[in-house]
Design a protein around this motif. Structure first.
Motif, PDB file in Angstrom:
ATOM      1  N   GLY A 164       0.810  -1.206   0.000  1.00  0.00           N
ATOM      2  CA  GLY A 164       0.000   0.000   0.000  1.00  0.00           C
ATOM      3  C   GLY A 164       0.845   1.259   0.000  1.00  0.00           C
ATOM      4  N   MET A 165       1.939   1.245   0.751  1.00  0.00           N
ATOM      5  CA  MET A 165       2.840   2.391   0.762  1.00  0.00           C
ATOM      6  C   MET A 165       3.455   2.615  -0.614  1.00  0.00           C
ATOM      7  N   LEU A 166       3.875   1.527  -1.263  1.00  0.00           N
ATOM      8  CA  LEU A 166       4.478   1.641  -2.590  1.00  0.00           C
ATOM      9  C   LEU A 166       3.473   2.136  -3.628  1.00  0.00           C
ATOM     10  N   GLU A 167       2.246   1.665  -3.520  1.00  0.00           N
ATOM     11  CA  GLU A 167       1.214   2.107  -4.461  1.00  0.00           C
ATOM     12  C   GLU A 167       0.933   3.596  -4.328  1.00  0.00           C
ATOM     13  N   ARG A 168       0.924   4.090  -3.104  1.00  0.00           N
ATOM     14  CA  ARG A 168       0.675   5.519  -2.877  1.00  0.00           C
ATOM     15  C   ARG A 168       1.897   6.360  -3.174  1.00  0.00           C
ATOM     16  N   GLY A 169       3.062   5.743  -3.115  1.00  0.00           N
ATOM     17  CA  GLY A 169       4.296   6.419  -3.462  1.00  0.00           C
ATOM     18  C   GLY A 169       4.959   7.120  -2.302  1.00  0.00           C
TER      19      GLY A 169
ATOM     20  N   ILE B  49       8.730   9.101   6.117  1.00  0.00           N
ATOM     21  CA  ILE B  49       9.885   8.450   5.511  1.00  0.00           C
ATOM     22  C   ILE B  49       9.773   8.520   3.993  1.00  0.00           C
ATOM     23  N   ALA B  50      10.908   8.391   3.333  1.00  0.00           N
ATOM     24  CA  ALA B  50      10.950   8.374   1.873  1.00  0.00           C
ATOM     25  C   ALA B  50      11.863   7.228   1.429  1.00  0.00           C
ATOM     26  N   TRP B  51      11.810   6.899   0.136  1.00  0.00           N
ATOM     27  CA  TRP B  51      12.659   5.834  -0.417  1.00  0.00           C
ATOM     28  C   TRP B  51      12.837   6.101  -1.905  1.00  0.00           C
ATOM     29  N   ASP B  52      13.728   5.336  -2.514  1.00  0.00           N
ATOM     30  CA  ASP B  52      13.998   5.486  -3.944  1.00  0.00           C
ATOM     31  C   ASP B  52      12.962   4.708  -4.724  1.00  0.00           C
ATOM     32  N   GLU B  53      12.240   5.404  -5.563  1.00  0.00           N
ATOM     33  CA  GLU B  53      11.210   4.743  -6.381  1.00  0.00           C
ATOM     34  C   GLU B  53      11.798   4.328  -7.723  1.00  0.00           C
ATOM     35  N   ALA B  54      11.331   3.201  -8.234  1.00  0.00           N
ATOM     36  CA  ALA B  54      11.820   2.683  -9.507  1.00  0.00           C
ATOM     37  C   ALA B  54      11.433   3.610 -10.658  1.00  0.00           C
TER      38      ALA B  54
END
Length: 414
Positions: free
Chosen positions: A138-143, A409-414
């Motif tokens: 869910g976090m990845l889908e929302r970005g 928090i943040a992360w590197d998105e593909a």
């Protein structure tokens, strides 16, 4: 000559120290504990409510008090126990697990032992792992960025304890709100604490009645069977125990997850090592349990049933003692460089889950949840970092437990 120190000093019966020593500051343990461990390891303190108490700060003394039957939790039930909150607000008309000594306490622990066996916890592992991945999905889908507490740390342990206990997950927003009554010091007004405590007990009473009519393969049904078949506990104790499991099962872990992530983000070399070698996770979790203070203040006093010497101080029969777990976990006489996060430690085990008869019954479940949470977040969120800065993390206040309230928090998105 006796080694017992009965001289007047700051922190003595004549001049108790005001306690707690200050507001929690991120993951720091207040400097006063270090000084007390050095010069006054068993000292008198006065909390905002209740009678004065002895505060125990060294590792060996903490384990001694928690493990010796001459120090009673049950005695606090009839006393004006020292506390950071008005105890009357949540009511003490029921002897819950935390107010019992053996052998009564042992009866309830044996019942809990049926739920928190290693085998049963390991059986839960696949569903716990699936839940962690679903939340990260869910976090990845929302970005990026995301709010770690809201999006992961709160729903993750809540869902796990709901599955184990048999509480509808759809009710989590209600019981998470009501649970604040049991950990609030100053965050809620006394009348709101009282209202929330009543509502949570009423909710659990109704759920017990429902599950009694239609048993399932869950802990709630196990507790009801112990009540109805073996007559080992009464209905009030059953409800109180279920409430304690529900509150303890999600409140502590939901605080530890963002605190542990905060610790790793502020120790990037360690975070990179754990990400590269997941086999380090069990040791990392144990060191984080030692290093990260969970409680904002010492709580749950024990009362001496007879005169006992503790750390060179004579504690008289009838006097209460508070133990500081965070202080014990930073004791220089036990841990080399105790303020350093070191996953290679080979020293004594921590007391993050307490010790003795009241050792946390859900410790193994918490370990599994924390290991899975960290592994999933580190592996699936590459470049995990603070969305802005660690200075922007908002911390809890006015609660027995401590940790981030909001943490983006943040992360590197593909």
């Amino acid at each position: 000559m006796s080694s017992v120190d009965e001289t007047a000093r700051p922190g003595s019966a004549e001049d108790p120290l005001s306690y707690p020593f200050g507001r929690p500051d991120q993951l720091d343990v207040h400097a006063s504990y270090r000084e007390l461990r050095r010069r006054d390891p068993v000292c008198r303190v006065q909390l905002p409510y209740g009678e004065p108490a002895w505060l125990v700060t060294r590792y060996a003394d903490v384990k001694f008090v928690l493990g010796d039957a001459r120090f009673s939790r049950a005695a606090a039930f009839e006393r004006d126990e020292p506390s950071a909150r008005p105890m009357g607000a949540i009511g003490r008309n029921i002897r819950s697990l935390q107010y019992l000594d053996p052998p009564e306490h042992t009866v309830l622990r044996k019942i809990l032992g049926q739920a928190f066996t290693v085998r049963r916890i390991e059986k839960l592992r696949p569903s716990v792992e699936r839940l962690a991945h679903e939340l990260v999905d869910g976090m990845l889908e929302r970005g990026s960025p995301a709010e770690l507490v809201r999006d992961f740390a709160l729903p993750f342990p809540a869902a796990v304890i709901c599955e184990l206990l048999g509480v509808p997950y759809s009710d989590r927003h209600d019981f998470q709100t009501w649970s604040d009554a049991f950990v609030s010091t100053t965050s809620l007004a006394p009348e709101l604490v009282r209202s929330y405590a009543v509502r949570l007990r009423e909710y659990m009473t109704a759920l017990v009645a429902e599950r009694r009519k239609a048993p399932r393969e869950d802990l709630m049904s196990t507790l009801i069977a112990a009540r109805d078949v073996d007559q080992r506990i009464n209905d009030d104790e059953l409800v109180a125990l279920a409430v304690a499991i529900l509150v303890g099962g999600h409140e502590t872990t939901s605080s530890q997850i963002p605190s542990f992530v905060f610790a790793l983000l502020t120790h990037p070399d360690l975070m990179d090592r754990v990400r590269a070698d997941p086999g380090l996770l069990p040791a990392t979790v144990e060191e984080l349990l030692r290093y990260v203070p969970l409680f904002a203040t010492a709580a749950f006093p024990r009362y001496a049933l007879e005169d006992v010497e503790v750390g060179g101080v004579l504690v008289r029969a009838g006097e209460p003692l508070l133990v500081s777990l965070p202080s014990a976990n930073r004791d220089e006489s036990v841990y080399h460089d105790p303020d350093v996060l070191d996953v290679t430690r080979q020293e004594a085990s921590h007391v993050g889950f307490a010790h003795g008869a009241h050792f946390c019954p859900g410790a193994q479940l918490a370990r599994v949840e924390l290991q899975i949470a960290l592994r999933t977040l580190l592996q699936r969120l590459p470049g995990l970092r603070f969305a802005t800065s660690e200075r922007d993390v908002e911390w809890k206040t006015g609660l027995l437990t401590r940790g981030p309230l909001r943490m983006r928090i943040a992360w590197d998105e593909a």
